[in-house]
Design a protein around this motif. Structure first.
Motif, short mmCIF file in Angstrom:
data_model
loop_
_atom_site.label_atom_id
_atom_site.label_comp_id
_atom_site.label_asym_id
_atom_site.label_seq_id
_atom_site.Cartn_x
_atom_site.Cartn_y
_atom_site.Cartn_z
N THR A 115 4.64 10.89 -1.81
CA THR A 115 4.94 9.59 -0.89
C THR A 115 4.94 8.37 -1.79
OG1 THR A 115 4.02 10.67 1.04
CG2 THR A 115 4.25 8.40 1.23
N LEU A 116 3.69 8.14 -2.57
CA LEU A 116 3.65 6.97 -3.32
C LEU A 116 4.68 6.78 -4.42
CD1 LEU A 116 2.25 4.51 -4.26
CD2 LEU A 116 0.50 6.10 -5.75
N ASP A 117 5.11 7.80 -4.78
CA ASP A 117 6.13 8.03 -6.00
C ASP A 117 7.62 7.66 -5.47
OD1 ASP A 117 4.40 8.69 -7.76
OD2 ASP A 117 5.40 10.89 -8.00
N LYS A 118 7.95 8.10 -4.21
CA LYS A 118 8.98 7.58 -3.48
C LYS A 118 8.97 6.31 -3.11
CE LYS A 118 11.34 11.73 -3.35
NZ LYS A 118 12.84 11.93 -3.93
N TYR A 119 7.91 5.82 -2.53
CA TYR A 119 7.83 4.50 -1.86
C TYR A 119 8.03 3.48 -3.27
CZ TYR A 119 5.53 0.13 -0.76
OH TYR A 119 5.33 -1.29 -0.54
N THR A 120 7.36 3.76 -4.46
CA THR A 120 7.52 3.06 -5.56
C THR A 120 9.17 2.66 -6.08
OG1 THR A 120 5.29 3.60 -6.57
CG2 THR A 120 6.93 2.73 -7.96
N LEU A 121 9.58 3.92 -5.91
CA LEU A 121 11.21 3.95 -6.26
C LEU A 121 11.78 3.14 -5.30
CD1 LEU A 121 11.58 7.30 -7.89
CD2 LEU A 121 11.42 5.15 -9.22
N ALA A 122 11.55 3.24 -4.05
CA ALA A 122 12.29 2.69 -2.96
C ALA A 122 12.15 1.23 -2.88
CB ALA A 122 11.70 2.90 -1.50
N PHE A 123 10.84 0.84 -3.52
CA PHE A 123 10.56 -0.80 -3.55
C PHE A 123 11.45 -1.21 -4.73
CE2 PHE A 123 8.64 -4.75 -4.60
CZ PHE A 123 7.79 -4.87 -3.58
#
Length: 342
Positions: free
Chosen positions: A95-103
């Protein structure tokens, strides 16, 4: 006047390089460009540029506002560096990895401090055309060499003898920083003094926390772990040291190395590909802990060699000096504000 809203929580967690980068940039802008840029911090008023230094969820939500102007993201990490630093359950890590890239993908432009990360971002689906490389820097108002007399006085005050060979390291206490190798080198060299400034900034979710906590508690007598140290104290330790050693396995562009360069302290780092364009020309590189051991002994036995690398640090300090980077940042913000008006 260009209005820049800075969004950051970098200084909420002590001992992070992200906080040092933010502090240096804010100091530069306020010192040199107060008449050209109006800087707001964590305010949601209309701006020409919104510069995001950290990826807080409330900051992400703000990117959907039309008031934000041109959105700039600072890339201080990618998923691989997060995974090496934090011990999280698999779903939380995903989840953190996906969120970081989305940001990052919400940004109009990204700034990286190491050109090595441009292809890494491209592999995550981010076009290199929207990425700008601007290296880190430190102000020599904050970090600078001191006189021989001041150096000896600092050593006396902090319990070091004039003849001590002092090796200083800094950073969060975690596996990625190579703290285990630093401890091993202290064990192998009981006649040298070792100091590590830094602590467990993220507590129990730090990768290797329990093991490293025990290692710190049982460190050899010639190794001091100081805990997290204020930047105004760090300058004293760089100046007291004969060698700054950062045995990290993975970094972006460590501020501690720049701080050591700025004090003319010789620097040793692990031989990493990501250092090749930014640090390797000025530092001693070693492939592993055995190589570090051999090179440390050679430096301790050859003061001329040590002086050679002190001179290289001085050279590096000019390359990454605030006065050089101020024009780069000025021109970047002016360009981005203009793009935002198109």
């Amino acid at each position: 006047m260009i209005v820049i809203n800075m969004f950051s929580s970098a200084n909420k967690v002590a001992g992070q390089g992200v906080g040092a980068v933010y502090t240096e940039l804010m100091g530069l802008l306020k010192h040199d460009f107060a008449n050209e840029f109006r800087i707001n911090v964590n305010r949601y008023t209309r701006s020409d540029i919104s510069h995001y230094h950290t990826i807080d969820p409330r900051f992400y939500a703000s990117t959907f506002s039309k008031k934000r102007g041109r959105k700039i993201g600072f890339v201080h990490f990618v998923p691989s560096t997060l995974d090496a630093s934090l011990k999280l359950p698999r779903i939380a890590r995903w989840t953190l990895d996906k969120y970081t890239l989305a940001f990052y993908k919400r940004m109009d432009e990204l700034v990286v401090v190491n050109p090595n990360f441009i292809p890494k971002l491209e592999a995550y689906g981010i076009s290199p055309q929207k990425v700008t490389y601007i290296p880190n820097f430190v102000s020599q108002r904050t970090f600078h060499p001191v006189s021989t007399e001041k150096r000896q006085a600092l050593r006396h005050t902090n319990g070091f003898k004039p003849s001590d060979f002092v090796i200083f390291g800094a950073g969060q206490v975690q596996d990625r920083k190579g703290v285990g190798d630093f401890i091993k080198l202290a064990q192998q060299n009981p006649d040298f003094r070792f100091v590590w400034a830094g602590g467990f900034s993220f507590g129990r979710i730090t990768e290797g926390y329990e093991r490293l906590k025990q290692a710190v508690a049982n460190a050899p007598a010639n190794l001091d772990f100081t805990g997290i140290m204020p930047r105004e104290t760090m300058i004293d330790y760089y100046n007291m040291a004969d060698l700054f050693l950062l045995p990290s396995f993975e970094e972006l562009f460590p501020m501690s190395v720049l701080e050591a360069f700025a004090t003319d302290t010789p620097v040793m780092v692990r031989d990493l590909e990501l250092y090749q364009q930014i640090i390797t020309p000025y530092a001693i590189t070693a492939v592993d802990v055995d190589d570090m051991q051999a090179r440390i002994r050679a430096l301790a036995d050859d003061r001329e060699l040590l002086a050679t690398y002190a001179a290289k640090s001085h050279q590096a300090a000019q390359v990454y000096a605030e006065r050089r980077l101020e024009k780069i940042w000025h021109d970047f913000y002016v360009q981005q504000a203009a793009l935002g008006k198109q």
